[in-house]
Design an enzyme around this catalytic site. Sequence first.
Site, short mmCIF file in Angstrom:
data_model
loop_
_atom_site.label_atom_id
_atom_site.label_comp_id
_atom_site.label_asym_id
_atom_site.label_seq_id
_atom_site.Cartn_x
_atom_site.Cartn_y
_atom_site.Cartn_z
N GLU A 377 0.83 -1.12 0.14
CA GLU A 377 0.16 0.15 -0.19
C GLU A 377 0.87 1.32 0.06
O GLU A 377 0.59 2.27 -0.72
CB GLU A 377 -1.12 0.15 1.13
CG GLU A 377 -2.20 -0.63 1.27
CD GLU A 377 -1.91 -2.42 1.40
OE1 GLU A 377 -0.78 -2.58 1.75
OE2 GLU A 377 -2.98 -3.08 1.21
N HIS A 444 -12.17 -5.62 8.92
CA HIS A 444 -12.91 -5.27 7.38
C HIS A 444 -14.05 -4.40 7.82
O HIS A 444 -15.01 -4.31 6.85
CB HIS A 444 -13.05 -6.54 6.99
CG HIS A 444 -12.08 -7.48 6.43
ND1 HIS A 444 -11.22 -8.04 7.43
CD2 HIS A 444 -11.39 -7.76 5.29
CE1 HIS A 444 -10.12 -8.76 6.75
NE2 HIS A 444 -10.28 -8.34 5.32
#
Length: 638
Positions: A377, A444
Amino acid sequence: MLLLLRQGKISKWFSGIGQEAIAVGATLALRPDEWIVPLHRNLGVFTTRGMPLHRLFRQWQGSREGYSKGRERSFHFGSRDHYICGMISHLGPQLAVADGLALAAKLRRESRVALAFTGEGGTSEGDFHEALNVAAVWDLPVIFLIENNGYGLSTPASEQFRCISLVDRAKGYGMEGVQIDGNNILVIHDTVQGVRDYCLRHQKPYLIECMTFRMRGHEEASGTKYVPQDMFRLWEQKDPVKNYERWLIESGLLREMDVAAIRNEFRDLIESELQAGFAGALPEPDAEEELQDVYAPVQRSSSARVIGEEREVDAEPGNEKRFIDAIREGLLESMRQHSNLVLMGQDIAEYGGVFKITEGFLEEFGKERIRNTPLCESAILGAALGLSLEGFKSMVEMQFADFVTMGFNQIVNNLAKIHYRWNQPADVVIRMPTGAGVGAGPFHSQSNEAWFAHTPGLKVVYPATPFDAKGLLISAFNDPNPVLYFEHKALYRSVSGRVPPGIYEVPIGSAARIRSGDQLAIITYGAGVHWAEDYAAEHPEISIEILDLRTLLPLDYMSIRESVARTGRVLILHEDTLTGGIGAEVSAWISEHCFELLDAPVMRCASLDTPVPFSLELEANFLARARLAETIERLVTY
Ligand SMILES: Cc1ncc(C[n+]2csc(CCOP(=O)(O)OP(=O)(O)O)c2C)c(N)n1
Ligand SMILES: [Mg+2]
């Protein structure tokens, strides 16, 4: 420089004494339009690229006429004219910016490399690994150059890593590398020149480790007590400037008598440039200008229609679409509109993304613009910044908003601050599939918009309807600033609405009044909008106004004020946890600016201050919705 520092005439300074050959030799080996990403010890990059000394002195004094309007210190600035990218203090993150710069050249089929510097200490950072890995996997012509001077501040290399040579790491990335004498300018120049040819011919990265030594402290104040004295005696013998001078004389290229003349010439130049430098104006603080420069100006695209208010939406033709399809359409239209837009994310190409939003994109736009990324990322966000410096737009898809933590630094320190620091845009949209309600547990499901809404330089949008989802995404791509685009996963397939065809913009920074009322205003966004609408529908006896903020940074204070004025009672509702959420900011603003309009305290309804639990029962209890009715009751009856 040492004298000036002692006299307090320049600020903090990182000396490159003992390492001059590396920065100068490497810079001379590149073409002047090839990007260099230097660090704190690389004065030689700036001088070799021909930056006037008087302007450099102004930079170090914090003058308005330096390279950063007095906003940056020492070497933390860049210059597009000189193809020098300004560093951030964090060192490692700069390496991936070079990836993006090289990718831009590769996409344009231009024969240009990018060169990034790191110290041996910086190679311990995860960002070193990510940047090299991405460059290798994407076959990018990047030269990674390690200046191994034996110390990272006071920490010797033996406490920094266990490999014998850092260049051995190249193999691990499937990359070539070489270790060289970092004190011989000819060796450095020839090596970088050869490596450059290799990178261009093979379209591959390369790792160079330059062995050298730092003759001064990390910076002057910290001294060199931790360095054994005989090291200085040893490396004094290898001084790159003296040795080069001796070699020139021995080779008959320079006469002894010319040395003094050359030195005098430089002394005179430095003296006169110094005088000119000190004549530079210091900044006169102007809060308006400071705030203005945080963001790159937005040029509204002439072709895009701007549809601001929800009532106008009703007048627009369009088919019913699900939230997720509206996002997809916004992406698709933007890809067609901007031929310089590149999409990057994990599994977004052949696989179409974990939510299938980019399914089929690969076929239309090809592998260069639809880029699967390794799990890196931070490097991908850094590469996005590099692309932006070269005039590309990009989107980085976080597979889940939760994973943005791995790239947090790039967003809040590199992308967010670059325009203020040295006037460059970070033309990047970061898509953030967010939110709970789907039983996905603590990693999540998070709402992390408040982390970013606190950071000057970012824009944060958070649509709640398919119409806004498409229009805000198109606006985000038309905006040259870094925009975090939050898309709630639970809305993807549960919410539908009319979506006009073609390109249209929903302006960033404007809220939408989606229901009018005079008893109570619910100010909210994202899933909260739907919770509020459901509640209002079930309680026709209460006259409820709903304001959907749509953008969290910058906030639409005018619309907030209007809602307060009309109702006198305000509930701020959000899915994010309570403490330090957006609600705290909105509430503080209302108390400060609309106190006389209030009939009751501003109330907040937010999720519990816990991580997001997995079990559906616990999750339902966690979410703000579980306390909505009770909070409204308290507010109405206050
Ligand atoms: C992420 C981060 N951690 C710590 C620091 C503080 N710091 C600045 S330079 C430095 C040492 C860097 O050593 P090296 O990479 O070998 O470069 P050198 O200074 O030797 O040229 C440290 C610890 C920092 N700037 N950024
Ligand atoms: Mg070092």
